[in-house]
Design a protein around this motif. Structure first.
Motif, short mmCIF file in Angstrom:
data_model
loop_
_atom_site.label_atom_id
_atom_site.label_comp_id
_atom_site.label_asym_id
_atom_site.label_seq_id
_atom_site.Cartn_x
_atom_site.Cartn_y
_atom_site.Cartn_z
N LEU A 131 37.01 35.04 3.42
CA LEU A 131 36.75 33.93 4.33
C LEU A 131 37.94 33.00 4.37
CD1 LEU A 131 33.10 32.86 3.36
CD2 LEU A 131 33.83 34.50 5.11
N HIS A 132 38.28 32.57 5.58
CA HIS A 132 39.38 31.62 5.80
C HIS A 132 38.76 30.46 6.57
CE1 HIS A 132 43.47 30.30 6.81
NE2 HIS A 132 43.17 30.33 8.10
N HIS A 133 38.47 29.37 5.85
CA HIS A 133 37.76 28.24 6.46
C HIS A 133 38.71 27.07 6.63
CE1 HIS A 133 33.39 26.59 6.92
NE2 HIS A 133 34.16 26.29 7.94
N VAL A 134 38.90 26.65 7.87
CA VAL A 134 39.84 25.58 8.19
C VAL A 134 39.08 24.40 8.78
CG1 VAL A 134 41.95 24.98 9.44
CG2 VAL A 134 41.53 27.38 8.77
N PHE A 135 39.35 23.21 8.24
CA PHE A 135 38.76 21.99 8.78
C PHE A 135 39.87 21.13 9.38
CE2 PHE A 135 35.97 23.59 5.51
CZ PHE A 135 34.74 23.56 6.14
N PHE A 136 39.62 20.67 10.62
CA PHE A 136 40.60 19.86 11.35
C PHE A 136 40.07 18.44 11.52
CE2 PHE A 136 41.07 24.20 12.99
CZ PHE A 136 42.44 24.40 12.97
N TRP A 137 40.96 17.48 11.33
CA TRP A 137 40.68 16.09 11.67
C TRP A 137 41.59 15.74 12.85
CZ3 TRP A 137 39.90 18.12 6.97
CH2 TRP A 137 38.81 17.68 6.22
N LEU A 138 40.99 15.28 13.94
CA LEU A 138 41.74 14.97 15.15
C LEU A 138 42.48 13.64 15.04
CD1 LEU A 138 39.01 15.92 17.78
CD2 LEU A 138 41.23 17.06 17.53
N GLU A 175 43.57 41.10 15.99
CA GLU A 175 42.85 42.35 15.68
C GLU A 175 42.29 42.42 14.27
OE1 GLU A 175 45.95 42.11 16.84
OE2 GLU A 175 47.37 43.24 15.60
N THR A 176 42.79 41.63 13.34
CA THR A 176 42.26 41.70 11.98
C THR A 176 41.11 40.71 11.74
OG1 THR A 176 43.97 40.15 11.21
CG2 THR A 176 44.44 42.52 10.99
N VAL A 177 40.77 39.92 12.75
CA VAL A 177 39.66 38.96 12.63
C VAL A 177 38.34 39.72 12.76
CG1 VAL A 177 38.50 36.99 13.70
CG2 VAL A 177 40.99 36.99 13.46
N ARG A 178 37.51 39.63 11.74
CA ARG A 178 36.25 40.39 11.72
C ARG A 178 35.06 39.54 12.13
NH1 ARG A 178 39.00 43.80 12.36
NH2 ARG A 178 39.75 45.41 10.97
N HIS A 216 36.38 17.06 12.24
CA HIS A 216 35.97 17.12 13.65
C HIS A 216 35.73 18.52 14.17
CE1 HIS A 216 38.22 13.22 13.19
NE2 HIS A 216 37.01 12.84 13.52
N VAL A 217 36.50 19.49 13.69
CA VAL A 217 36.32 20.88 14.13
C VAL A 217 36.46 21.79 12.92
CG1 VAL A 217 37.23 22.76 15.58
CG2 VAL A 217 37.18 20.41 16.47
N SER A 218 35.57 22.77 12.83
CA SER A 218 35.58 23.75 11.74
C SER A 218 35.84 25.13 12.31
CB SER A 218 34.21 23.72 11.05
OG SER A 218 33.86 24.98 10.52
N GLU A 219 36.70 25.88 11.63
CA GLU A 219 37.04 27.25 12.06
C GLU A 219 36.86 28.17 10.86
OE1 GLU A 219 41.27 27.58 12.83
OE2 GLU A 219 41.23 29.60 11.98
N LEU A 220 35.88 29.07 10.95
CA LEU A 220 35.69 30.05 9.88
C LEU A 220 36.03 31.43 10.42
CD1 LEU A 220 34.55 30.68 6.95
CD2 LEU A 220 32.50 31.42 8.15
N LEU A 221 37.02 32.06 9.81
CA LEU A 221 37.38 33.42 10.18
C LEU A 221 37.11 34.34 9.00
CD1 LEU A 221 40.82 32.79 11.98
CD2 LEU A 221 38.54 32.99 13.01
N VAL A 246 43.16 40.40 2.04
CA VAL A 246 44.29 39.47 2.12
C VAL A 246 45.31 39.95 3.15
CG1 VAL A 246 46.25 38.53 0.83
CG2 VAL A 246 43.99 38.56 -0.23
N ALA A 247 45.51 41.26 3.24
CA ALA A 247 46.48 41.80 4.21
C ALA A 247 46.07 41.42 5.63
CB ALA A 247 46.57 43.31 4.06
N GLY A 248 44.77 41.45 5.91
CA GLY A 248 44.29 41.07 7.24
C GLY A 248 44.59 39.62 7.55
N GLN A 249 44.45 38.77 6.54
CA GLN A 249 44.75 37.35 6.73
C GLN A 249 46.26 37.12 6.87
OE1 GLN A 249 44.93 33.08 6.30
NE2 GLN A 249 45.84 34.42 4.77
#
Lengths: 142, 142
Positions: free
Chosen positions: A43-50, A73-76, A97-102, A107-110
């Protein structure tokens, strides 16, 4: 219906597994109906503050940009979200403000994702919108 | 095979959708093989910092405890992880020790989880292990 179909369309391997599970479900009535479904290993979880949290336009632009990352293409799996209206508790950080979970297989895919032209384009075109980013990468434990 | 089956066994609604998607996949060859799969609408991501980060026993106990939460009936997906060996970058917080991502259909599902006896038991029996907890709840945007 289009959205539902699109969301559930996966790789042929996953489709095969879905068929297998559907077959298993049909063959057995002892399976708990509430068994959780699978998630990708990494899991690659990114939180953004605008920079401008009151700008609906900025938020919409960032959300659209994040969604474009699904084409790599490596995003599942992908989940793009905003703070949920769950109970406010001391441990809950709802200041982002915005959350992105990929989800990735490994690790190679990331790594592939990080240097992918679509990811670089996303960063180039959207980084002026955010003031802070926090990333958590988590590898599933068996 | 048992693990694969178990991981893909879902609610009957999800199984129906999987069958529908399998049918759609068979009917069309234009679908990209890499389309990401679905995630629950509400994500509840918890990061734990251990009081004794060098204690493998404490870590294992917390991981086992978190996994027990999958039995709560409103939990739709679960991922229990540890910091991934991705590239160290300034924005990546890899200081936590255990990550717990739960997926729910909606806020009501998460509310049910919060007050569920299995969740309360988990907190009672494991809170002495951690020094800090940060929670992010994210609702999917369409």
């Amino acid at each position: 219906m289009t959205t539902t179909r699109r969301e559930f369309l996966t790789t042929s391997a996953l489709a095969g597994a879905a068929l297998a599970s559907a077959g298993a479900l049909a063959a057995s009535t002892t399976v708990p109906a509430t068994a959780p479904n699978a998630t990708p290993k990494l899991l690659h979880h990114v939180f953004f503050w605008l920079k401008n949290p009151n700008s609906a336009a900025d938020r919409a632009k960032l959300i659209a940009g994040v969604k474009s990352l699904a084409a790599i293409e490596t995003v599942r799996s992908i989940h793009v979200g905003v703070p949920a209206s769950t109970e406010k508790r001391e441990v809950v950080d709802n200041s982002y403000h915005v959350s992105e979970l990929l989800g990735f297989d490994d690790v190679a895919g990331q790594d592939t994702y990080q240097v992918h032209p679509l990811h670089k384009k996303f960063v180039d075109e959207h980084q002026h919108l955010w003031s802070k980013v926090v990333v958590y990468d988590a590898m599933k434990v068996d």
